[in-house]
Motif scaffolding. Structure first.
Motif, PDB file in Angstrom:
ATOM      1  N   ASN A 135       0.851  -1.185   0.000  1.00 59.33           N
ATOM      2  CA  ASN A 135       0.000   0.000   0.000  1.00 59.33           C
ATOM      3  C   ASN A 135       0.891   1.240   0.000  1.00 59.33           C
ATOM      4  O   ASN A 135       1.640   1.454   0.956  1.00 59.33           O
ATOM      5  CB  ASN A 135      -0.900  -0.008   1.241  1.00 59.33           C
ATOM      6  N   PRO A 136       0.823   2.072  -1.035  1.00 55.83           N
ATOM      7  CA  PRO A 136       1.695   3.258  -1.097  1.00 55.83           C
ATOM      8  C   PRO A 136       1.497   4.240   0.062  1.00 55.83           C
ATOM      9  O   PRO A 136       2.396   5.015   0.365  1.00 55.83           O
ATOM     10  CB  PRO A 136       1.320   3.914  -2.428  1.00 55.83           C
ATOM     11  N   THR A 137       0.353   4.195   0.743  1.00 56.17           N
ATOM     12  CA  THR A 137       0.152   5.114   1.873  1.00 56.17           C
ATOM     13  C   THR A 137       0.986   4.699   3.085  1.00 56.17           C
ATOM     14  O   THR A 137       1.180   5.499   3.997  1.00 56.17           O
ATOM     15  CB  THR A 137      -1.339   5.165   2.270  1.00 56.17           C
ATOM     16  N   ASN A 138       1.488   3.448   3.104  1.00 59.69           N
ATOM     17  CA  ASN A 138       2.374   3.013   4.191  1.00 59.69           C
ATOM     18  C   ASN A 138       3.698   3.765   4.162  1.00 59.69           C
ATOM     19  O   ASN A 138       4.386   3.850   5.168  1.00 59.69           O
ATOM     20  CB  ASN A 138       2.668   1.511   4.078  1.00 59.69           C
ATOM     21  N   ARG A 139       4.047   4.303   3.015  1.00 65.96           N
ATOM     22  CA  ARG A 139       5.357   4.916   2.820  1.00 65.96           C
ATOM     23  C   ARG A 139       5.606   6.084   3.782  1.00 65.96           C
ATOM     24  O   ARG A 139       6.699   6.227   4.333  1.00 65.96           O
ATOM     25  CB  ARG A 139       5.494   5.375   1.369  1.00 65.96           C
ATOM     26  N   THR A 140       4.599   6.933   4.001  1.00 69.19           N
ATOM     27  CA  THR A 140       4.807   8.123   4.837  1.00 69.19           C
ATOM     28  C   THR A 140       5.148   7.744   6.272  1.00 69.19           C
ATOM     29  O   THR A 140       6.077   8.302   6.864  1.00 69.19           O
ATOM     30  CB  THR A 140       3.566   9.032   4.799  1.00 69.19           C
ATOM     31  N   GLY A 141       4.410   6.785   6.844  1.00 66.87           N
ATOM     32  CA  GLY A 141       4.685   6.373   8.217  1.00 66.87           C
ATOM     33  C   GLY A 141       6.046   5.723   8.361  1.00 66.87           C
ATOM     34  O   GLY A 141       6.762   5.959   9.338  1.00 66.87           O
ATOM     35  N   LEU A 142       6.404   4.886   7.386  1.00 67.50           N
ATOM     36  CA  LEU A 142       7.702   4.215   7.442  1.00 67.50           C
ATOM     37  C   LEU A 142       8.847   5.202   7.262  1.00 67.50           C
ATOM     38  O   LEU A 142       9.900   5.074   7.876  1.00 67.50           O
ATOM     39  CB  LEU A 142       7.770   3.118   6.380  1.00 67.50           C
ATOM     40  N   LYS A 143       8.645   6.189   6.393  1.00 66.65           N
ATOM     41  CA  LYS A 143       9.700   7.167   6.137  1.00 66.65           C
ATOM     42  C   LYS A 143       9.948   8.038   7.366  1.00 66.65           C
ATOM     43  O   LYS A 143      11.091   8.362   7.695  1.00 66.65           O
ATOM     44  CB  LYS A 143       9.331   8.022   4.922  1.00 66.65           C
ATOM     45  N   LEU A 144       8.864   8.420   8.056  1.00 69.64           N
ATOM     46  CA  LEU A 144       9.013   9.238   9.261  1.00 69.64           C
ATOM     47  C   LEU A 144       9.801   8.501  10.348  1.00 69.64           C
ATOM     48  O   LEU A 144      10.575   9.111  11.085  1.00 69.64           O
ATOM     49  CB  LEU A 144       7.641   9.629   9.806  1.00 69.64           C
ATOM     50  N   GLU A 145       9.614   7.196  10.449  1.00 68.95           N
ATOM     51  CA  GLU A 145      10.335   6.401  11.446  1.00 68.95           C
ATOM     52  C   GLU A 145      11.749   6.045  11.000  1.00 68.95           C
ATOM     53  O   GLU A 145      12.522   5.471  11.760  1.00 68.95           O
ATOM     54  CB  GLU A 145       9.564   5.113  11.747  1.00 68.95           C
ATOM     55  N   GLY A 146      12.098   6.313   9.725  1.00 61.17           N
ATOM     56  CA  GLY A 146      13.445   6.044   9.229  1.00 61.17           C
ATOM     57  C   GLY A 146      13.661   4.616   8.752  1.00 61.17           C
ATOM     58  O   GLY A 146      14.805   4.189   8.570  1.00 61.17           O
ATOM     59  N   HIS A 147      12.580   3.864   8.530  1.00 64.32           N
ATOM     60  CA  HIS A 147      12.731   2.472   8.102  1.00 64.32           C
ATOM     61  C   HIS A 147      13.069   2.343   6.621  1.00 64.32           C
ATOM     62  O   HIS A 147      13.498   1.277   6.191  1.00 64.32           O
ATOM     63  CB  HIS A 147      11.450   1.690   8.390  1.00 64.32           C
ATOM     64  N   LEU A 148      12.871   3.387   5.843  1.00 63.50           N
ATOM     65  CA  LEU A 148      13.136   3.301   4.405  1.00 63.50           C
ATOM     66  C   LEU A 148      14.492   3.880   4.014  1.00 63.50           C
ATOM     67  O   LEU A 148      14.829   3.911   2.836  1.00 63.50           O
ATOM     68  CB  LEU A 148      12.028   4.023   3.618  1.00 63.50           C
ATOM     69  N   THR A 149      15.263   4.312   4.989  1.00 67.94           N
ATOM     70  CA  THR A 149      16.566   4.898   4.699  1.00 67.94           C
ATOM     71  C   THR A 149      17.626   3.805   4.704  1.00 67.94           C
ATOM     72  O   THR A 149      17.792   3.098   5.683  1.00 67.94           O
ATOM     73  CB  THR A 149      16.922   5.951   5.761  1.00 67.94           C
ATOM     74  N   ARG A 150      18.339   3.681   3.594  1.00 63.11           N
ATOM     75  CA  ARG A 150      19.408   2.682   3.512  1.00 63.11           C
ATOM     76  C   ARG A 150      20.644   3.258   4.163  1.00 63.11           C
ATOM     77  O   ARG A 150      21.097   4.351   3.830  1.00 63.11           O
ATOM     78  CB  ARG A 150      19.699   2.333   2.049  1.00 63.11           C
ATOM     79  N   ASP A 151      21.219   2.538   5.109  1.00 65.24           N
ATOM     80  CA  ASP A 151      22.436   2.963   5.774  1.00 65.24           C
ATOM     81  C   ASP A 151      23.601   2.681   4.831  1.00 65.24           C
ATOM     82  O   ASP A 151      23.969   1.536   4.609  1.00 65.24           O
ATOM     83  CB  ASP A 151      22.602   2.208   7.087  1.00 65.24           C
ATOM     84  N   SER A 152      24.166   3.737   4.245  1.00 62.12           N
ATOM     85  CA  SER A 152      25.143   3.572   3.166  1.00 62.12           C
ATOM     86  C   SER A 152      26.576   3.426   3.663  1.00 62.12           C
ATOM     87  O   SER A 152      27.500   3.365   2.856  1.00 62.12           O
ATOM     88  CB  SER A 152      25.057   4.762   2.216  1.00 62.12           C
ATOM     89  N   ARG A 153      26.782   3.360   4.987  1.00 61.79           N
ATOM     90  CA  ARG A 153      28.151   3.240   5.496  1.00 61.79           C
ATOM     91  C   ARG A 153      28.694   1.849   5.188  1.00 61.79           C
ATOM     92  O   ARG A 153      28.083   0.841   5.520  1.00 61.79           O
ATOM     93  CB  ARG A 153      28.180   3.466   7.005  1.00 61.79           C
ATOM     94  N   ILE A 154      29.848   1.804   4.535  1.00 59.65           N
ATOM     95  CA  ILE A 154      30.507   0.537   4.231  1.00 59.65           C
ATOM     96  C   ILE A 154      31.968   0.643   4.632  1.00 59.65           C
ATOM     97  O   ILE A 154      32.468   1.734   4.952  1.00 59.65           O
ATOM     98  CB  ILE A 154      30.386   0.164   2.729  1.00 59.65           C
ATOM     99  N   LYS A 155      32.666  -0.474   4.582  1.00 59.43           N
ATOM    100  CA  LYS A 155      34.078  -0.488   4.960  1.00 59.43           C
ATOM    101  C   LYS A 155      34.893   0.327   3.954  1.00 59.43           C
ATOM    102  O   LYS A 155      34.718   0.201   2.740  1.00 59.43           O
ATOM    103  CB  LYS A 155      34.575  -1.930   5.004  1.00 59.43           C
ATOM    104  N   GLU A 156      35.796   1.142   4.484  1.00 62.43           N
ATOM    105  CA  GLU A 156      36.643   1.979   3.641  1.00 62.43           C
ATOM    106  C   GLU A 156      37.745   1.139   2.993  1.00 62.43           C
ATOM    107  O   GLU A 156      38.277   0.221   3.612  1.00 62.43           O
ATOM    108  CB  GLU A 156      37.270   3.062   4.539  1.00 62.43           C
ATOM    109  N   ARG A 157      38.081   1.459   1.756  1.00 64.72           N
ATOM    110  CA  ARG A 157      39.083   0.680   1.037  1.00 64.72           C
ATOM    111  C   ARG A 157      40.476   0.909   1.607  1.00 64.72           C
ATOM    112  O   ARG A 157      40.772   1.966   2.174  1.00 64.72           O
ATOM    113  CB  ARG A 157      39.055   1.004  -0.456  1.00 64.72           C
ATOM    114  N   ARG A 158      41.322  -0.100   1.436  1.00 64.34           N
ATOM    115  CA  ARG A 158      42.704  -0.006   1.876  1.00 64.34           C
ATOM    116  C   ARG A 158      43.489   0.823   0.878  1.00 64.34           C
ATOM    117  O   ARG A 158      43.341   0.658  -0.327  1.00 64.34           O
ATOM    118  CB  ARG A 158      43.295  -1.419   1.977  1.00 64.34           C
ATOM    119  N   LYS A 159      44.360   1.721   1.395  1.00 66.16           N
ATOM    120  CA  LYS A 159      45.204   2.535   0.519  1.00 66.16           C
ATOM    121  C   LYS A 159      46.634   1.989   0.527  1.00 66.16           C
ATOM    122  O   LYS A 159      47.092   1.467   1.528  1.00 66.16           O
ATOM    123  CB  LYS A 159      45.250   3.997   1.008  1.00 66.16           C
TER     124      LYS A 159
END
Length: 135
Positions: free
Chosen positions: A96-120
């Motif tokens: 249901n597309p109306t679920n999107r607003t409630g989930l977005k407000l709680e932060g459930h739709l945000t992808r945590d983009s932190r990943i391991k940093e590459r070796r230099k």
């Protein structure tokens, strides 16, 4: 012959660090199966991991409405729990597309983009340098 027992399947994919979770939501009684094991057992009965994975369903008040089937791989339990949470939230948006607003407000739709940093080159790890010697 028409089979009336076919249930609608809603799918969502979640990622976190190196973990990937493919989630299927099927209308049912609220059980969770992760990689063929009961959800609580797979998450080692940790209240924190269980709370994270059921977060989107609790936000919308749908805890007992859908059976959840998850195939997850990569990373550790924390990354997999967050990936499952994102996958469930995305599947709920398909329902249901109306679920999107409630989930977005709680932060459930945000992808945590932190990943391991590459070796230099010249360093031991991403930022750890060899010991400096003055003489």
């Amino acid at each position: 012959m028409i089979n009336n027992n076919i249930k609608t399947v809603y799918r969502g994919t979640g990622r976190r660090k190196s973990s990937v979770a493919r989630v299927k939501l099927i209308p049912g009684s609220g059980k969770m199966v992760i990689n063929g094991l009961p959800g609580e057992s797979y998450l080692q009965f940790s209240p924190n991991y269980i709370r994270i994975t059921y977060g989107p369903l609790k936000t919308l008040g749908l805890s007992q409405e859908y059976d959840i089937f998850v195939q997850t791989q990569g990373g550790g339990l924390t990354g997999q729990a967050d990936a499952i949470r994102l996958g469930i939230a995305r599947a709920l948006c398909c329902i249901n597309p109306t679920n999107r607003t409630g989930l977005k407000l709680e932060g459930h739709l945000t992808r945590d983009s932190r990943i391991k940093e590459r070796r230099k080159y010249g360093l031991r790890k991403a930022r750890k340098a060899p010991q400096f010697s003055k003489r």
